[in-house]
Scaffold this active site. Structure first.
Site, short mmCIF file in Angstrom:
data_model
loop_
_atom_site.label_atom_id
_atom_site.label_comp_id
_atom_site.label_asym_id
_atom_site.label_seq_id
_atom_site.Cartn_x
_atom_site.Cartn_y
_atom_site.Cartn_z
CB ALA A 20 34.51 79.86 -52.69
CD GLN A 99 41.63 81.71 -54.43
OE1 GLN A 99 40.89 81.14 -55.22
NE2 GLN A 99 41.81 83.00 -54.44
CG HIS A 119 43.39 82.80 -48.65
ND1 HIS A 119 42.37 82.96 -49.57
CD2 HIS A 119 44.46 83.46 -49.18
CE1 HIS A 119 42.81 83.69 -50.59
NE2 HIS A 119 44.07 83.99 -50.38
CB CYS A 130 53.66 80.92 -25.91
SG CYS A 130 52.26 79.76 -25.92
#
Length: 260
Positions: A20, A99, A119, A130
């Protein structure tokens, strides 16, 4: 064929593992830091709870609306993201394992085949029935008309009736598995790289954080660039505690210059 420098020596292959911290300068607050979204508002973690999403229409509508209004959706890449594009153009980047699900590495211009979204990513979505793929931007554009998006793909084997399955972003929600092969590819790249750079990760979230000890065990030199300390600082050959928005471009520039 191995790329070489002007002096004829093999060029370094650097794997980068981002968290982050690389995106905070792009206007995205982190989730788990002292001022993180989930630290201050733990109830917001419900937005990414797969059980709630599947079972509760209101939870789905809230999740979609929250994601559309989140800084994650509207953010643009920062100087640190563009620095990694420069690293790739110089032939020095083997892989980015991230991440983050903000798709900023793709937006900055790194090649999709050089990126592993551990992630998931908010950039694409899919039908849970589908498995049709959607660009999330197309769903977001119609969210006011369809706050609980469903799949409109026509199924030939059902008389061209729409599938009507639930749509979900490709972000990995709590309760879901990581994308198939993502960890294996990342660990292999970290073990085979000449260097591993960890940029802006607290290294608290597993299994992603296990990339670092795996690299250390293989003897890969490790740089950890993060404003705070991490549990794996002792494994690092180099620690950088400066602002990532300036420190990463400087490191990339220095590395490219050293490999010409």
């Amino acid at each position: 064929m191995t790329d070489t420098t002007a002096a004829g020596t093999p060029m370094k292959k650097i794997m980068v593992f981002t968290g982050a911290g690389i995106s905070t300068s792009a206007g995205i607050p982190d989730f788990r830091g002292p001022d993180g979204v989930w630290t201050k508002h733990p109830d917001q973690m419900q937005v990414y709870d797969i059980d709630a999403f599947l079972s509760d229409k209101e939870a789905r509508e809230y999740s979609w609306r929250w994601q559309k209004e989140s800084p994650v959706w509207n953010a643009k890449p920062g100087a640190a993201h563009y620095a990694l594009v420069d690293l790739e153009k110089a032939g020095l980047l083997s892989l980015i394992a991230t991440q983050n699900f903000d798709a900023l590495h793709e937006k900055a211009g790194n090649s999709p085949d050089k990126i592993v979204n551990l992630h998931g990513t908010i950039g694409t979505s899919h039908c849970l029935t589908c498995h049709a793929r959607y660009d999330t931007a197309d769903i977001m554009a119609k969210l006011d008309e369809e706050p609980d998006p469903h799949c409109h793909r026509k199924l030939p084997y059902s008389g061209n009736m729409p599938c009507n399955g639930l749509l979900k972003t490709d972000v990995v929600y709590f309760g879901e598995m990581l994308p198939e092969g993502a960890m294996e590819r990342s660990i292999r790249a970290a073990q085979q790289a000449d260097e591993l750079w960890v940029v802006g990760s607290t290294l608290e979230v597993f299994p992603a954080a296990s990339i670092v000890p795996a690299a250390a065990q293989a003897g890969t030199p490790i740089t950890i660039m993060n404003m705070g300390r991490t549990q794996y600082d002792s494994l690092a050959d180099r620690l950088i505690h400066d602002d990532i928005a300036t420190a990463l471009p400087a490191l990339v520039e220095e590395t490219i210059a050293a490999n010409k």
